[in-house]
Design a protein around this motif. Sequence first.
Motif, PDB file in Angstrom:
ATOM      1  N   ARG A  22      -3.538   6.752   4.867  1.00 45.53           N
ATOM      2  CA  ARG A  22      -3.329   7.864   5.798  1.00 45.53           C
ATOM      3  C   ARG A  22      -3.290   9.221   5.097  1.00 45.53           C
ATOM      4  NH1 ARG A  22       2.932   6.545   7.551  1.00 45.53           N
ATOM      5  NH2 ARG A  22       3.871   6.924   5.512  1.00 45.53           N
ATOM      6  N   GLY A  29       2.602  10.779   1.283  1.00 48.60           N
ATOM      7  CA  GLY A  29       2.982   9.439   1.721  1.00 48.60           C
ATOM      8  C   GLY A  29       3.835   8.671   0.736  1.00 48.60           C
ATOM      9  N   GLN A  37      -6.874   7.920   7.225  1.00 48.09           N
ATOM     10  CA  GLN A  37      -7.112   6.849   8.199  1.00 48.09           C
ATOM     11  C   GLN A  37      -5.750   6.310   8.644  1.00 48.09           C
ATOM     12  OE1 GLN A  37     -10.419   6.049   9.101  1.00 48.09           O
ATOM     13  NE2 GLN A  37     -10.845   7.813   7.790  1.00 48.09           N
ATOM     14  N   ASN A  38      -5.414   6.535   9.891  1.00 44.39           N
ATOM     15  CA  ASN A  38      -4.124   6.108  10.410  1.00 44.39           C
ATOM     16  C   ASN A  38      -4.309   4.835  11.241  1.00 44.39           C
ATOM     17  OD1 ASN A  38      -1.484   6.025  11.266  1.00 44.39           O
ATOM     18  ND2 ASN A  38      -1.363   8.242  11.570  1.00 44.39           N
ATOM     19  N   GLN A  49      -3.452   2.313  13.786  1.00 50.74           N
ATOM     20  CA  GLN A  49      -2.589   2.395  14.964  1.00 50.74           C
ATOM     21  C   GLN A  49      -2.222   1.038  15.549  1.00 50.74           C
ATOM     22  OE1 GLN A  49      -1.603   5.548  16.825  1.00 50.74           O
ATOM     23  NE2 GLN A  49      -1.802   5.962  14.659  1.00 50.74           N
ATOM     24  N   ASN A  93      -8.852   8.443  12.763  1.00 45.50           N
ATOM     25  CA  ASN A  93      -9.109   9.179  11.523  1.00 45.50           C
ATOM     26  C   ASN A  93      -8.770  10.661  11.692  1.00 45.50           C
ATOM     27  OD1 ASN A  93     -11.245  10.381  12.875  1.00 45.50           O
ATOM     28  ND2 ASN A  93     -12.805   9.065  11.948  1.00 45.50           N
ATOM     29  N   SER A 135       1.800  -1.109   3.751  1.00 46.59           N
ATOM     30  CA  SER A 135       2.146   0.241   4.219  1.00 46.59           C
ATOM     31  C   SER A 135       3.612   0.593   4.034  1.00 46.59           C
ATOM     32  CB  SER A 135       1.736   0.423   5.682  1.00 46.59           C
ATOM     33  OG  SER A 135       2.373  -0.513   6.518  1.00 46.59           O
TER      34      SER A 135
END
Length: 445
Positions: free
Chosen positions: A32, A44, A133-134, A136, A154, A171
């Motif tokens: 992300r 992050g 790039q998240n 979801q 994105n 993550s």
Amino acid sequence: MEKAVIIGAGISGKLAARVLSDHFQEVIILERDSETHGPYPRKGAPQGEHIHALLFAGANGLEELFPGITERFNVSGAVKINSTQDIAWFHHGVWKLRYEGDYTTILQTRPHLEWHIEQYIKSIPNVSIQYIQNVQNFLYNEIENRITGVEIINGSDSIRTINADLIVDASGVRSLSSRWLNKRDVHIPEEKVKIDLSYYTKTLQLPDNQNRDWSIKLVYPTPPFEKIGGGISKVEGNRYLVTFMGYHNEINEKEILKSDNGFIEIAKKLPRLDIYQELKDATALSSTSTFRVPNITWRRFDKVNNIPNGLLMIGDTICRIDPFFGQGMSIAILEALELKKLLVNQKHTNQKMIETFHQQAVKIISPIWNMVITEDFRYPDTIGKKPAGLSIQQWYAKKIFLLSSENKEIYNSFIKVMHLLRPTTTLMHPRIIKSVLKRTFTNNR
């Protein structure tokens, strides 16, 4: 196998990619954060600006996964030290022994370490890192109870999907997997201990001092009365990282953040003034970074019933340990080595491999978790499930700590256990038990 997708390009994500690249045609890491163009901190990984340690088992494992990376660290400025000669460590009211030992340690910033791992990953042809790039949601086949891919937003807010044979969630503690499973009422048993730990770090330049005979100096608090500790470590670029940590919100954040001097003044609250003496004439090279760990958490994915097929958890997604003990990166490396072993010797289906990995991760984490919470529970404000025999473990561990200041054999054994080279039972050798009892009875006379 064709395609693996990894959520998160932190250290555990990169380690997983390295291992999977030998067994999948394509490995995609989804991150992300935006790409860093050098060994710089990233949003992050807020913990990345603080002092980090790579234990011996972690360093050995990293070299096994990325041959030659140790030399890359060294030639690009990391500080190679003798692990017992060049560390000054005040622990439970005594200084550890210092002598020329058999082990070396590399001192460097976390971004420096992570940058070199990333460069190595980028040289592997079938691995790609996609930034901003998240992830979801998961693509889910309810009939087969299988995760078949991911849904991503994105940087331009467009939604797309990627199908994959294996999804690895690296993550971290706020992982998609945990949230997704909770929404579907899949229970994840977890062990949680409230420690309210806070970290404050600054990069400084120290004045030259011919008498400075250490490369890293650590001053630990003695529980339960002392709650503030600190460390000062030489890193690449002839700079020093200084980290203060406080359990149970002991450090006044306003005081430490108000100025460079406010930061340095905290050193006066340590059990020893050694770090303050080094800092009083230092020059700040950065602002103060903050990182908080309210709880340490171990999610027992090995005990989850009906976990979807095709989903594997690794690193902080499984367990965030107390970072004060410097074991997090090494745990991730040991997990990656276990994953490698399972893939090389794979005799089962993909799903059986995943289940076995989650079970094997327990064997890596359990002794370390127990070691850490034994120390965390020295503070009455620590809240959580206490291990069996806690008071005896604490009593025995304290004797080992104190003997490490005077008995070279015991300190060597302690170092091997602390660096995850030997099991904790090493410290129950009859000779060590005899020394503990002798010290106890001698001091009680």
